[in-house]
Design a protein around this motif. Structure first.
Motif, PDB file in Angstrom:
ATOM      1  N   VAL A 373       0.870  -1.179   0.000  1.00 29.60           N
ATOM      2  CA  VAL A 373       0.000   0.000   0.000  1.00 29.60           C
ATOM      3  C   VAL A 373       0.904   1.226   0.000  1.00 29.60           C
ATOM      4  CG1 VAL A 373      -1.810   1.245   1.227  1.00 29.60           C
ATOM      5  CG2 VAL A 373      -1.800  -1.266   1.216  1.00 29.60           C
ATOM      6  N   VAL A 374       0.686   2.117  -0.961  1.00 30.13           N
ATOM      7  CA  VAL A 374       1.617   3.221  -1.173  1.00 30.13           C
ATOM      8  C   VAL A 374       0.885   4.557  -1.213  1.00 30.13           C
ATOM      9  CG1 VAL A 374       3.164   1.708  -2.469  1.00 30.13           C
ATOM     10  CG2 VAL A 374       1.468   3.077  -3.697  1.00 30.13           C
ATOM     11  N   ASP A 375       1.680   5.635  -1.118  1.00 32.19           N
ATOM     12  CA  ASP A 375       1.131   6.982  -1.271  1.00 32.19           C
ATOM     13  C   ASP A 375       1.206   7.402  -2.740  1.00 32.19           C
ATOM     14  OD1 ASP A 375       3.782   7.699  -1.789  1.00 32.19           O
ATOM     15  OD2 ASP A 375       4.127   8.520   0.217  1.00 32.19           O
ATOM     16  N   ASP A 376       0.890   8.658  -3.014  1.00 25.20           N
ATOM     17  CA  ASP A 376       0.841   9.126  -4.401  1.00 25.20           C
ATOM     18  C   ASP A 376       2.204   9.095  -5.083  1.00 25.20           C
ATOM     19  OD1 ASP A 376      -1.866   9.536  -4.244  1.00 25.20           O
ATOM     20  OD2 ASP A 376      -1.717  11.676  -3.764  1.00 25.20           O
ATOM     21  N   GLU A 377       3.283   9.069  -4.304  1.00 28.61           N
ATOM     22  CA  GLU A 377       4.628   9.034  -4.882  1.00 28.61           C
ATOM     23  C   GLU A 377       5.171   7.603  -4.998  1.00 28.61           C
ATOM     24  OE1 GLU A 377       3.873  11.534  -2.439  1.00 28.61           O
ATOM     25  OE2 GLU A 377       3.423  12.651  -4.273  1.00 28.61           O
ATOM     26  N   THR A 385      -2.511   2.349   7.554  1.00 27.48           N
ATOM     27  CA  THR A 385      -2.801   3.590   6.842  1.00 27.48           C
ATOM     28  C   THR A 385      -3.403   3.275   5.484  1.00 27.48           C
ATOM     29  OG1 THR A 385      -0.914   4.651   7.912  1.00 27.48           O
ATOM     30  CG2 THR A 385      -1.808   5.734   5.954  1.00 27.48           C
ATOM     31  N   VAL A 386      -4.422   4.028   5.088  1.00 28.11           N
ATOM     32  CA  VAL A 386      -5.054   3.824   3.791  1.00 28.11           C
ATOM     33  C   VAL A 386      -4.198   4.440   2.688  1.00 28.11           C
ATOM     34  CG1 VAL A 386      -7.083   4.324   2.363  1.00 28.11           C
ATOM     35  CG2 VAL A 386      -7.368   3.761   4.787  1.00 28.11           C
ATOM     36  N   GLY A 387      -4.020   3.715   1.604  1.00 30.79           N
ATOM     37  CA  GLY A 387      -3.287   4.203   0.444  1.00 30.79           C
ATOM     38  C   GLY A 387      -3.714   3.437  -0.791  1.00 30.79           C
ATOM     39  N   LYS A 388      -2.896   3.500  -1.821  1.00 27.64           N
ATOM     40  CA  LYS A 388      -3.203   2.843  -3.078  1.00 27.64           C
ATOM     41  C   LYS A 388      -2.477   1.503  -3.172  1.00 27.64           C
ATOM     42  CE  LYS A 388      -3.825   7.226  -5.521  1.00 27.64           C
ATOM     43  NZ  LYS A 388      -3.337   8.121  -6.609  1.00 27.64           N
ATOM     44  N   LEU A 389      -3.168   0.513  -3.695  1.00 23.06           N
ATOM     45  CA  LEU A 389      -2.573  -0.814  -3.846  1.00 23.06           C
ATOM     46  C   LEU A 389      -1.627  -0.833  -5.044  1.00 23.06           C
ATOM     47  CD1 LEU A 389      -2.618  -3.802  -2.852  1.00 23.06           C
ATOM     48  CD2 LEU A 389      -4.304  -4.217  -4.653  1.00 23.06           C
ATOM     49  N   ALA A 390      -0.461  -1.464  -4.869  1.00 24.69           N
ATOM     50  CA  ALA A 390       0.484  -1.707  -5.957  1.00 24.69           C
ATOM     51  C   ALA A 390       0.902  -3.168  -5.887  1.00 24.69           C
ATOM     52  CB  ALA A 390       1.700  -0.794  -5.835  1.00 24.69           C
ATOM     53  N   ILE A 391       0.957  -3.835  -7.044  1.00 22.53           N
ATOM     54  CA  ILE A 391       1.286  -5.261  -7.060  1.00 22.53           C
ATOM     55  C   ILE A 391       2.324  -5.549  -8.139  1.00 22.53           C
ATOM     56  CG2 ILE A 391      -0.978  -5.967  -6.205  1.00 22.53           C
ATOM     57  CD1 ILE A 391      -1.586  -6.884  -9.126  1.00 22.53           C
ATOM     58  N   GLY A 412       7.247   0.050 -13.105  1.00 27.48           N
ATOM     59  CA  GLY A 412       7.211  -1.409 -13.162  1.00 27.48           C
ATOM     60  C   GLY A 412       6.138  -2.064 -12.317  1.00 27.48           C
ATOM     61  N   TRP A 413       5.496  -1.311 -11.429  1.00 26.03           N
ATOM     62  CA  TRP A 413       4.448  -1.851 -10.562  1.00 26.03           C
ATOM     63  C   TRP A 413       3.073  -1.626 -11.187  1.00 26.03           C
ATOM     64  CZ3 TRP A 413       4.925  -4.139  -5.583  1.00 26.03           C
ATOM     65  CH2 TRP A 413       6.242  -4.280  -5.135  1.00 26.03           C
ATOM     66  N   ASN A 414       2.160  -2.555 -10.904  1.00 25.96           N
ATOM     67  CA  ASN A 414       0.780  -2.441 -11.365  1.00 25.96           C
ATOM     68  C   ASN A 414      -0.063  -1.738 -10.305  1.00 25.96           C
ATOM     69  OD1 ASN A 414       0.690  -4.391 -13.893  1.00 25.96           O
ATOM     70  ND2 ASN A 414       1.872  -5.439 -12.299  1.00 25.96           N
ATOM     71  N   TYR A 415      -0.814  -0.742 -10.732  1.00 28.82           N
ATOM     72  CA  TYR A 415      -1.701   0.007  -9.837  1.00 28.82           C
ATOM     73  C   TYR A 415      -3.152  -0.245 -10.265  1.00 28.82           C
ATOM     74  CZ  TYR A 415       2.176   2.672  -7.782  1.00 28.82           C
ATOM     75  OH  TYR A 415       3.311   3.053  -7.103  1.00 28.82           O
ATOM     76  N   PRO A 416      -3.832  -1.188  -9.618  1.00 27.46           N
ATOM     77  CA  PRO A 416      -5.184  -1.529 -10.056  1.00 27.46           C
ATOM     78  C   PRO A 416      -6.220  -0.432  -9.839  1.00 27.46           C
ATOM     79  CG  PRO A 416      -4.203  -3.299  -8.751  1.00 27.46           C
ATOM     80  CD  PRO A 416      -3.333  -2.106  -8.588  1.00 27.46           C
ATOM     81  N   GLY A 417      -5.874   0.582  -9.023  1.00 27.01           N
ATOM     82  CA  GLY A 417      -6.826   1.666  -8.785  1.00 27.01           C
ATOM     83  C   GLY A 417      -7.681   1.458  -7.559  1.00 27.01           C
ATOM     84  N   ASP A 418      -7.193   0.668  -6.594  1.00 28.27           N
ATOM     85  CA  ASP A 418      -7.948   0.371  -5.379  1.00 28.27           C
ATOM     86  C   ASP A 418      -7.284   0.996  -4.162  1.00 28.27           C
ATOM     87  OD1 ASP A 418      -9.930  -1.489  -6.536  1.00 28.27           O
ATOM     88  OD2 ASP A 418      -8.181  -2.735  -6.925  1.00 28.27           O
ATOM     89  N   ALA A 419      -8.101   1.470  -3.246  1.00 30.28           N
ATOM     90  CA  ALA A 419      -7.610   1.963  -1.965  1.00 30.28           C
ATOM     91  C   ALA A 419      -7.679   0.823  -0.945  1.00 30.28           C
ATOM     92  CB  ALA A 419      -8.445   3.146  -1.491  1.00 30.28           C
TER      93      ALA A 419
END
Length: 537
Positions: A373-377, A385-391, A412-419
């Protein structure tokens, strides 16, 4: 080396700098550089001891793995010998879940062509968008669904030929043409990185995209969630509602059963909650795939009739409310197997086996995947903490000729668009689609959490929660509720539901507006279309 002569798709893949990273960390993910997924899963079934086992079932017929292999080869012969198709050509497939649809898909891929399956309910305009982007040269279409496709063909004449299936008495039908063939056809010697399918997204947020999936991708996914979480057996009988045109359905109702030597039952009548429970008991089904909403509707019938043969119930396609999980467990005694995946990576990448379920969580990263789970950067946030999923894993997003590639793949990471939120034990808790997070008076509210709270009220059958613009608070939480029979949607019930939510979750998350509706907008696969709720004045 690629065997696909037609390079249309290969030439429209994202540039190297926009591609995801791929990791093949597990021994079972070390696949050869030349493979054809249908050869691996079907032609080699007899050598695995599955040849005489039933593979495809319907009320009219049952085909063993050996019999299905012959039928697939016959259809592949038709494609190559009668219509002159070559590896890399795109073939549009249009049909509901049926034995003929499954055989057609397998034949296309075995022959080295690229399957472009489309949802049965699509209209000519939507089919035209797919034809325009994928440029199929031939379509295999259920005879009952051919009218809309013919309309689209008139607008997009690049689709040269339509062949109907499920029309056994028509001499020009696929089955009639295939009956004249020997059934001897060697699988195209495709590269592992040759393209097997274009899986157009279901369009929950607007214009559909076309993720590209290779032979390696499909077989790699067989070695992740099915091997480590689902653990299907060769004696399993699988049923479900997701269309084969949807990768959730293609994996669950065709590819994964073949990997395990299981059989799939395709019903030829519309699914109803009561009807599915009866069907489970009639055929002794052991694994079921469907969306949370349908499980919720099935629960009272399952509790009344029992489902003694059922051992695994898979929920995916949209967020599983804990209220629905507990309702199903109370009705059947079965702990639902939840998961989140995506068309871009073919199937499920976060899940938990039944004995590892944690209430409220979807699960952990499936073996073979890494998730954070990551921030906008792109920096990993603190646990809790809530953030964006990266896989990242053995598969990743590659859109066909689409500028939105850079929105999904970053560094190189996939961001599915989920919090999401991840706890200290590695469990992932779904919050919302990233663009569905509601910021109200400075607070972040996930629509699915409010929906789960509302579903715990006796009066609510279904609900959808979105943000609505508000002059004072910027945005307020608004709920659209479908009530159970006999309930009256009046001001008293609005207050009762608001009080119920305040007592269930943090009070600031309660819906300040509640509107009662008779139906919620959903895709053909059952996903709630929140973007359409947001468009309501």
């Amino acid at each position: 080396m690629s065997a696909q002569v037609d390079r249309f798709v290969h030439d429209r893949l994202p540039p190297a700098e926009q591609l995801p990273m791929f990791r093949y960390d597990l021994p079972e993910l070390q696949l050869p550089d030349q493979l054809n997924l249908v050869e691996e899963l079907l032609d080699k079934a007899a050598a695995k001891g599955f040849g005489d086992k039933p593979m495809l079932r319907s009320p009219q017929q049952t085909l063993t793995y050996a019999e299905a292999a012959v039928e697939v080869s016959r259809i592949a012969q038709v494609l190559v010998e009668d219509f002159g198709l070559v590896p890399g050509n795109r073939v549009l497939l249009r049909g509901g879940n049926s034995v003929a649809m499954a055989l057609s898909w397998l034949a296309v891929v075995k022959a080295g062509m690229i399957a472009v399956a489309s949802m049965p309910m699509l209209r000519a305009k939507e089919l035209g968008e797919i034809i325009d982007k994928a440029r199929p040269v031939l379509a295999l279409c259920d005879g009952k669904l051919i009218a809309e496709l013919e309309t689209a063909q008139r607008e997009y004449p690049s689709l040269l030929t339509i062949v109907a299936f499920n029309l056994p008495d028509d001499p020009a039908s696929l089955s009639s043409l295939a009956a004249a063939k020997s059934g001897v056809f060697a699988a195209c010697p495709t590269s592992a990185d040759d393209v097997a399918l274009l899986a157009f997204t279901s369009g929950t947020t607007g214009k559909p995209k076309a993720p590209v999936t290779t032979h390696r991708d499909v077989l790699a996914m067989c070695e992740t969630w099915p091997r480590h979480i689902l653990k299907a057996r060769s004696d399993d009988i699988v049923i479900g509602s997701p269309p084969l045109a949807f990768t959730f359905g293609l994996g669950g109702l065709l590819v994964y059963p073949m990997w395990a030597g299981s059989s799939v039952y395709f019903h030829d009548a519309p699914y109803t909650p009561e009807g599915v429970v009866k069907l489970i008991n009639e055929i002794g089904a052991t694994i079921c795939y469907t969306a949370p909403t349908f499980y919720r509707q099935m629960a009272p019938f399952a509790k009344q009739q029992g489902v003694p043969s059922m051992r695994t119930c898979v929920s995916a396609g949209e967020a599983l409310p804990d209220a629905t999980r507990q309702l199903w467990k109370d009705a059947t005694g079965i702990e639902m197997l939840d998961g989140i995946g995506g068309t871009e990576v073919f199937h499920i990448y976060i899940s938990a086996a039944n004995h590892e379920v944690r209430r409220g969580a979807i699960g952990k990263a499936v073996p073979g995947f890494t998730a954070k789970v990551v921030d906008d950067e792109g920096n990993e946030v603190l646990r809790g903490t809530v953030g964006k999923l990266a896989i990242i894993g053995p598969v990743g997003c590659r859109y066909l000729d689409d500028a939105r590639q850079t929105e999904y793949v970053k560094n190189g990471w996939n961001y599915p668009g989920d919090a999401f939120m991840q706890d200290d034990d590695g469990y992932f808790f779904y919050q919302a689609r990233a663009d569905d997070m509601i910021v109200t008076a400075g607070y972040n509210v996930g629509g699915p959490e409010v929906e789960d709270a509302l579903l715990k009220h006796r009066a609510v059958a279904e609900c959808g929660v979105v943000g609505k613009a508000d002059a004072d608070r910027g945005t307020i939480v608004k709920a659209y509720c479908v009530l159970k029979p006999g309930e009256t949607g009046d001001a008293a019930l609005v207050k009762a539901l608001q009080d119920h939510v305040k007592a269930t979750i943090a009070p600031y998350k309660y819906p300040r507006e509640i509107e009662f509706v008779t139906v919620l907008p959903r895709t053909e696969t059952g996903k709630l279309q929140r973007f359409r709720l947001r468009q309501i004045p």
